[in-house]
Design a protein around this motif. Structure first.
Motif, mmCIF file in Angstrom:
data_model
loop_
_atom_site.group_PDB
_atom_site.id
_atom_site.type_symbol
_atom_site.label_atom_id
_atom_site.label_comp_id
_atom_site.label_asym_id
_atom_site.label_seq_id
_atom_site.Cartn_x
_atom_site.Cartn_y
_atom_site.Cartn_z
ATOM 1 N N VAL A 73 0.867 -1.175 0.000
ATOM 2 C CA VAL A 73 0.000 0.000 0.000
ATOM 3 C C VAL A 73 0.901 1.222 0.000
ATOM 4 O O VAL A 73 1.896 1.269 0.729
ATOM 5 N N VAL A 74 0.579 2.225 -0.818
ATOM 6 C CA VAL A 74 1.408 3.421 -0.947
ATOM 7 C C VAL A 74 0.818 4.548 -0.112
ATOM 8 O O VAL A 74 -0.352 4.904 -0.270
ATOM 9 N N ASN A 75 1.648 5.097 0.801
ATOM 10 C CA ASN A 75 1.272 6.252 1.621
ATOM 11 C C ASN A 75 -0.086 6.091 2.289
ATOM 12 O O ASN A 75 -0.905 7.013 2.339
ATOM 13 N N GLY A 76 -0.373 4.892 2.814
ATOM 14 C CA GLY A 76 -1.602 4.671 3.563
ATOM 15 C C GLY A 76 -2.850 4.557 2.723
ATOM 16 O O GLY A 76 -3.964 4.592 3.260
ATOM 17 N N SER A 77 -2.720 4.414 1.409
ATOM 18 C CA SER A 77 -3.891 4.280 0.539
ATOM 19 C C SER A 77 -4.671 3.016 0.899
ATOM 20 O O SER A 77 -4.093 1.996 1.279
ATOM 21 N N PRO A 78 -6.006 3.047 0.779
ATOM 22 C CA PRO A 78 -6.798 1.844 1.084
ATOM 23 C C PRO A 78 -6.679 0.765 0.010
ATOM 24 O O PRO A 78 -7.124 -0.368 0.215
ATOM 25 N N ASN A 79 -6.101 1.107 -1.124
ATOM 26 C CA ASN A 79 -6.005 0.154 -2.230
ATOM 27 C C ASN A 79 -4.691 -0.617 -2.152
ATOM 28 O O ASN A 79 -3.612 -0.031 -2.214
ATOM 29 N N SER A 80 -4.791 -1.926 -2.007
ATOM 30 C CA SER A 80 -3.615 -2.774 -1.920
ATOM 31 C C SER A 80 -3.263 -3.318 -3.295
ATOM 32 O O SER A 80 -4.136 -3.749 -4.046
ATOM 33 N N GLY A 99 10.996 8.904 -0.656
ATOM 34 C CA GLY A 99 10.028 9.667 0.118
ATOM 35 C C GLY A 99 8.635 9.087 0.143
ATOM 36 O O GLY A 99 7.723 9.719 0.684
ATOM 37 N N VAL A 100 8.421 7.916 -0.409
ATOM 38 C CA VAL A 100 7.107 7.270 -0.433
ATOM 39 C C VAL A 100 7.083 6.159 0.612
ATOM 40 O O VAL A 100 7.992 5.332 0.665
ATOM 41 N N LEU A 101 6.044 6.145 1.448
ATOM 42 C CA LEU A 101 5.903 5.116 2.477
ATOM 43 C C LEU A 101 5.171 3.911 1.886
ATOM 44 O O LEU A 101 4.030 4.020 1.433
ATOM 45 N N TYR A 102 5.847 2.776 1.894
ATOM 46 C CA TYR A 102 5.267 1.531 1.402
ATOM 47 C C TYR A 102 4.946 0.631 2.593
ATOM 48 O O TYR A 102 5.833 0.348 3.414
ATOM 49 N N THR A 103 3.695 0.198 2.691
ATOM 50 C CA THR A 103 3.292 -0.806 3.672
ATOM 51 C C THR A 103 3.226 -2.136 2.941
ATOM 52 O O THR A 103 2.321 -2.381 2.147
ATOM 53 N N VAL A 104 4.208 -2.983 3.193
ATOM 54 C CA VAL A 104 4.352 -4.232 2.446
ATOM 55 C C VAL A 104 3.827 -5.393 3.292
ATOM 56 O O VAL A 104 4.161 -5.506 4.471
ATOM 57 N N SER A 105 2.999 -6.245 2.677
ATOM 58 C CA SER A 105 2.414 -7.390 3.366
ATOM 59 C C SER A 105 2.802 -8.677 2.659
ATOM 60 O O SER A 105 2.836 -8.742 1.428
ATOM 61 N N ILE A 106 3.091 -9.691 3.461
ATOM 62 C CA ILE A 106 3.427 -11.016 2.945
ATOM 63 C C ILE A 106 2.330 -11.983 3.406
ATOM 64 O O ILE A 106 2.000 -12.038 4.591
ATOM 65 N N ARG A 107 1.751 -12.717 2.467
ATOM 66 C CA ARG A 107 0.717 -13.698 2.797
ATOM 67 C C ARG A 107 1.129 -15.055 2.256
ATOM 68 O O ARG A 107 1.425 -15.188 1.063
#
Length: 305
Positions: A73-80, A99-107
């Motif tokens: 997810v980029v910068n807290g966007s709801p779209n994964s 400068g971009v915050l990435y929230t990375v998920s592993i499933r």
């Protein structure tokens, strides 16, 4: 996920050879199946200025993982966004933006059900700006810069310098640093980059030189008598890490006479607080050349110019 199980029973009794309409009854049961455990020990490590290596421990469960899916997810966007899949326990994210915050998920995806997501945060800081050398002495250079544009908290700055002979690295928690122990009149290349919790910024470079040993200027020679001259000069100004120990006047004849030879010099030293001195016992028939040199110590080493 949530599942509903329904059981239907149909009964067709026979009474006196007559079969009435069959009757049905249904019973339902809601069953919630929890996803498997998340992949443990997910870690992110910067691979290069725009790439990050993500790695984790293989998931051990009753439903072994067939593959691992990577989302961010980029910068807290709801779209994964699904970035890719792998059967290994690592994955390299490339072409990330500064400068971009990435929230990375592993499933982990098993034979039956996917696992919970394990999350790690990635933010690559930009380069420092306005890097410059503001104060140079014989043995020190002070650098200043502006923090990079990023959403992360700066942990430290790494300052590296070299002069084609040695490379040294220092750490700083503020956007300025003074490098000491340098050599006079030497050019150095400096680089500075920022560290935050989730990444390392691109190094920025600047070149600068330490102060040069100054020449003595304003030399004037005046004849006092046929055998005495007075030599005067302007005082030398030194940086604070240089200590003036005196002035030495070198003089020699430009003619080949019975008492002197060209290129053979005699010297006389004067105190550092003086800017003139008398040279005596000269040959009235000779032509002399005079040179004035400042003597100084820098970090305990003797220099002259």
């Amino acid at each position: 996920g949530m599942y509903t199980c329904t059981v239907t029973t149909t009964c067709s009794p026979v009474c006196g050879g007559f079969t009435p309409n069959p009757r049905s009854t249904s019973s339902s049961l809601n069953i919630e199946v929890a996803p498997g455990p998340q992949p443990p020990d997910v870690t992110a490590m910067q691979f290069d200025p725009t790439s990050v290596l993500i790695f984790w421990t293989a998931l051990v469960s009753a439903d072994p993982a067939v593959r691992y899916d990577i989302y961010y997810v980029v910068n807290g966007s709801p779209n994964s966004t699904r970035r890719g899949s792998t059967t290994a326990i690592f994955y390299v994210l490339t072409n990330l933006q500064v400068g971009v915050l990435y929230t990375v998920s592993i499933r982990a995806v098993g034979t039956y059900l996917p696992s919970q997501k394990a999350t790690v945060y990635i933010l690559i800081p930009g380069p420092v700006t306005s890097l410059q050398a503001i104060r140079n002495t014989f043995t020190t250079i002070t650098l200043t810069w502006q923090p990079p544009v990023s959403n992360g908290v700066i942990i430290m700055y790494e300052v590296t310098y070299s002069n084609n002979e040695a490379v040294r690295t220092y750490k700083s928690t503020i956007p300025t640093f003074t490098i000491t122990g340098l050599d006079p009149n030497t050019t150095y290349t400096f680089s500075v980059n920022a560290y935050i919790m989730t990444g390392i910024g691109t190094p920025q470079q600047v070149q600068s030189s330490t102060a040069d040993i100054p020449d003595v200027t304003g030399v004037v020679v005046i004849a006092i008598t046929p055998t005495i001259v007075r030599v005067s000069w302007l005082a030398v100004q030194l940086p604070p890490d240089g200590i003036l120990t005196g002035y030495t006047v070198y003089y020699g004849s430009l003619l080949n006479s019975s008492i002197s030879r060209p290129g053979v010099y005699t010297s006389q030293t004067f105190l550092p607080c003086t800017t003139s001195g008398d040279i005596k016992n000269l040959n009235p028939k000779d032509v002399y050349q005079f040179n004035v040199v400042a003597e100084m110590t820098i970090m305990g080493r003797l220099y002259s110019r």
